[in-house]
Design a protein around this motif. Structure first.
Motif, PDB file in Angstrom:
ATOM      1  N   LEU A  28       0.824  -1.222   0.000  1.00 16.78           N
ATOM      2  CA  LEU A  28       0.000   0.000   0.000  1.00 16.78           C
ATOM      3  C   LEU A  28       0.852   1.263   0.000  1.00 16.78           C
ATOM      4  N   SER A  29       2.040   1.191   0.600  1.00 12.56           N
ATOM      5  CA  SER A  29       2.901   2.382   0.648  1.00 12.56           C
ATOM      6  C   SER A  29       3.806   2.465  -0.581  1.00 12.56           C
ATOM      7  N   ALA A  30       3.782   1.393  -1.410  1.00  8.98           N
ATOM      8  CA  ALA A  30       4.645   1.285  -2.599  1.00  8.98           C
ATOM      9  C   ALA A  30       6.119   1.160  -2.238  1.00  8.98           C
ATOM     10  N   GLU A  31       6.406   0.867  -0.968  1.00  8.85           N
ATOM     11  CA  GLU A  31       7.798   0.556  -0.626  1.00  8.85           C
ATOM     12  C   GLU A  31       8.231  -0.665  -1.452  1.00  8.85           C
ATOM     13  N   TYR A  32       7.318  -1.617  -1.561  1.00  6.15           N
ATOM     14  CA  TYR A  32       7.540  -2.732  -2.487  1.00  6.15           C
ATOM     15  C   TYR A  32       6.667  -2.479  -3.716  1.00  6.15           C
ATOM     16  N   ALA A  33       7.299  -2.315  -4.866  1.00  9.53           N
ATOM     17  CA  ALA A  33       6.551  -2.177  -6.125  1.00  9.53           C
ATOM     18  C   ALA A  33       6.671  -3.521  -6.842  1.00  9.53           C
ATOM     19  N   PHE A  34       5.546  -4.195  -7.026  1.00 10.69           N
ATOM     20  CA  PHE A  34       5.560  -5.566  -7.552  1.00 10.69           C
ATOM     21  C   PHE A  34       5.296  -5.593  -9.052  1.00 10.69           C
ATOM     22  N   CYS A  35       6.089  -6.380  -9.786  1.00  9.89           N
ATOM     23  CA  CYS A  35       5.738  -6.672 -11.176  1.00  9.89           C
ATOM     24  C   CYS A  35       5.118  -8.068 -11.227  1.00  9.89           C
ATOM     25  N   GLN A  36       4.479  -8.348 -12.361  1.00 11.80           N
ATOM     26  CA  GLN A  36       3.813  -9.633 -12.528  1.00 11.80           C
ATOM     27  C   GLN A  36       4.646 -10.514 -13.454  1.00 11.80           C
ATOM     28  N   LEU A  37       5.196 -11.601 -12.903  1.00 13.96           N
ATOM     29  CA  LEU A  37       6.049 -12.506 -13.687  1.00 13.96           C
ATOM     30  C   LEU A  37       5.264 -13.789 -13.943  1.00 13.96           C
ATOM     31  N   PHE A  38       4.299 -13.694 -14.857  1.00 13.40           N
ATOM     32  CA  PHE A  38       3.433 -14.840 -15.154  1.00 13.40           C
ATOM     33  C   PHE A  38       3.744 -15.414 -16.544  1.00 13.40           C
ATOM     34  N   SER A  39       3.559 -14.588 -17.602  1.00 15.03           N
ATOM     35  CA  SER A  39       3.637 -15.083 -18.990  1.00 15.03           C
ATOM     36  C   SER A  39       5.037 -15.582 -19.323  1.00 15.03           C
ATOM     37  N   GLU A  40       5.065 -16.545 -20.232  1.00 13.90           N
ATOM     38  CA  GLU A  40       6.340 -17.086 -20.737  1.00 13.90           C
ATOM     39  C   GLU A  40       6.240 -17.184 -22.254  1.00 13.90           C
ATOM     40  N   PRO A  41       7.383 -17.379 -22.929  1.00 11.96           N
ATOM     41  CA  PRO A  41       7.317 -17.488 -24.392  1.00 11.96           C
ATOM     42  C   PRO A  41       6.336 -18.588 -24.842  1.00 11.96           C
ATOM     43  N   GLY A  42       6.217 -19.669 -24.058  1.00 15.93           N
ATOM     44  CA  GLY A  42       5.299 -20.743 -24.450  1.00 15.93           C
ATOM     45  C   GLY A  42       4.044 -20.802 -23.609  1.00 15.93           C
ATOM     46  N   ALA A  43       3.766 -19.790 -22.810  1.00 14.85           N
ATOM     47  CA  ALA A  43       2.595 -19.831 -21.930  1.00 14.85           C
ATOM     48  C   ALA A  43       2.042 -18.426 -21.709  1.00 14.85           C
ATOM     49  N   GLY A  44       1.036 -18.068 -22.526  1.00 13.46           N
ATOM     50  CA  GLY A  44       0.371 -16.769 -22.381  1.00 13.46           C
ATOM     51  C   GLY A  44      -1.086 -17.033 -22.070  1.00 13.46           C
ATOM     52  N   SER A  45      -1.867 -17.255 -23.143  1.00  9.56           N
ATOM     53  CA  SER A  45      -3.278 -17.615 -22.921  1.00  9.56           C
ATOM     54  C   SER A  45      -3.348 -18.931 -22.153  1.00  9.56           C
ATOM     55  N   ASP A  46      -2.465 -19.854 -22.527  1.00 10.71           N
ATOM     56  CA  ASP A  46      -2.410 -21.133 -21.804  1.00 10.71           C
ATOM     57  C   ASP A  46      -1.411 -20.990 -20.655  1.00 10.71           C
TER      58      ASP A  46
END
Ligand SMILES: Cc1cc2nc3c(=O)[nH]c(=O)nc-3n(C[C@H](O)[C@H](O)[C@H](O)COP(=O)(O)OP(=O)(O)OC[C@H]3O[C@@H](n4cnc5c(N)ncnc54)[C@H](O)[C@@H]3O)c2cc1C
Length: 412
Positions: A132-150
């Motif tokens: 909430l204070s943005a001391e930690y700013a998080f990115c989202q590390l989900f998608s991969e070259p072979g895994a986007g929609s899937d």
């Protein structure tokens, strides 16, 4: 004191909060009219992008320090302990000011509800105030070259070694990963079970040795997102959110809140209709029947999106199930954005795409921006599948990999 008609129906408690919000905004933010309505946020250099990211983060810190971050979050986690009306009133007042937490507002919207639902009380006490204070700013590390929609087919491998996971793999399209100091990452912890059942959700300090973020250049000239390479990155087991191998549940919470946030975003920016109307007036096309039809269609869609967005965001803030499927909102928003881009170009003509004045750049971004919004957070086709299955109860898509171990699923 605000003269806004919305204050007429306030209870005394709401009026008091409105006055406090107004006083805070007057003390800390610039009035919106000082900012051109045509200004767009495309940063063609890494320095400019980083500066904008940090400005948003600094504003979030200001909100936090003054009791206006996480209005509906518990006080003991750094929030205000308020209700949905606190958010509504704050947003009504903030509309007249140039305020934005930028990228961090997206991750607060995605990760906050996920932590509240899936994290342990100790993890909530540790991470929610820093989020909430943005001391930690998080990115989202989900998608991969072979895994986007899937997404559940992801391959980034995590092997347990005592109290740590050792993670090796590649992620891609990770917005702002070059600027964020923390990340939420999905990893494959069990390749011997079907794909959805062997995934773990971890929080990772981006300064851990073995992580490299490489920015990718987009057609707009910006490079807000990245490829992220992970080479034997050691992440504490204590950073698992939810269950080991049970990461699909928190991942779904993130994705659902992402759709709601992207859809709800069109409410926050105050709408594109006034600019399209002004553009039509500037070019003497206000009475052109095709343009009029396009404007009416767009106005109607923008109002529907605003109402859907308000209803969903009110439910999300109260941690209730959304009354409208977030996929419907995202899809509707995306399709409105396509129409806005097409209409802007139809009004301005070909020179709208090549000029470098402020309005030309706005038109270019209207046209190009529709691609990112219709892909990021799940493509339109995937949203349609979600709606078919979740909202309409239609049969699921045929799946050949549902009951086989992830390691036995053929991959290119
Ligand atoms: C602006 C932006 C920001 C992003 N930010 C992030 C981020 O911060 N973190 C992150 O991890 N990822 C991020 N992404 C990645 C995004 O989540 C993926 O691009 C998206 O999920 C699509 O995956 P893909 O690119 O691999 O396309 P694919 O999954 O390969 O899809 C290719 C095409 O096939 C279609 N398709 C695929 N499956 C089906 C199906 N079952 N039925 C019908 N059609 C189908 C798709 O709709 C699409 O048209 C971002 C993307 C964008 C554009």
């Amino acid at each position: 004191m605000t003269t806004d008609a919305t204050s007429v129906t306030d209870t005394p408690e709401q009026a008091e909060f409105r006055a406090a919000a107004r006083a805070f905004l007057e003390a800390h933010a610039k009035p919106r009219q000082q900012v051109s309505p045509w200004a767009v946020t495309v940063h063609r250099s890494q320095d400019a992008a980083r500066a904008a990211f940090e400005r948003g983060r600094a504003w979030q810190k200001t909100l936090f320090e003054n009791g206006f971050a996480g209005l509906t979050y518990p006080v003991e986690l750094g929030g205000r302990g308020g209700s949905a009306w606190h958010e509504r009133i704050y947003n009504e007042e903030a509309r007249s000011f140039d305020t934005s937490s930028g990228f961090v507002s997206a991750t607060i919207a995605m990760l906050g509800p996920t932590l509240m639902k899936h994290a342990t009380p100790e993890q909530q006490a540790l991470y929610v105030p820093k989020l909430l204070s943005a001391e930690y700013a998080f990115c989202q590390l989900f998608s991969e070259p072979g895994a986007g929609s899937d997404l559940a087919g992801l391959a980034c491998r995590a092997v347990r070694d005592g109290d740590e996971f050792v993670v090796t793999g590649q992620k891609v399209w990770n917005s702002a990963a070059q600027f964020c100091n923390w990340g939420m990452i999905l990893v494959r912890t069990n390749p011997d079970v079907p794909k959805h059942r062997g995934i773990t959700f971890l929080l990772v300090d981006m300064s851990t040795p073995g992580i490299e973020a490489r920015p990718l250049v987009q057609p707009t000239g910006g490079s807000e997102f990245n490829e992220v390479f992970l080479e034997e990155v050691r992440i504490p087991v204590a950073n698992v959110i939810g269950e080991i191998d049970g990461g699909w549940a928190p991942a779904r919470t993130v994705l659902s809140n992402e759709s709601a946030f992207i859809g709800g975003g069109s409410v926050a920016v105050g709408g594109r209709y006034p600019r399209l109307l002004e553009l039509a007036e500037m070019h003497g096309k206000r009475d052109d029947p095709t343009v009029r039809q396009g404007l009416a269609d767009f106005y109607m869609r923008e109002r529907i999106v605003a109402v859907m967005g308000e209803r969903i965001m009110a439910a999300v803030r109260q941690r209730q199930m959304p009354p409208v499927d977030p996929s419907a909102l995202k899809l509707f928003t995306t399709e409105s954005r396509v129409r806005s881009g097409n209409l802007a170009v139809a009004i301005r003509g070909a020179d709208g795409l090549v000029g470098d004045d402020e309005i030309a750049i706005w038109t270019q971004m209207e046209l190009l921006g529709r691609f990112s919004i219709s892909i990021g957070g799940g493509t339109n086709e995937v949203q349609k599948n979600n709606l078919a299955e979740r909202a309409l109860g239609l049969p699921r898509e045929p799946r050949t990999d549902h009951e086989i171990a992830w390691k036995d699923v053929p991959r290119s």
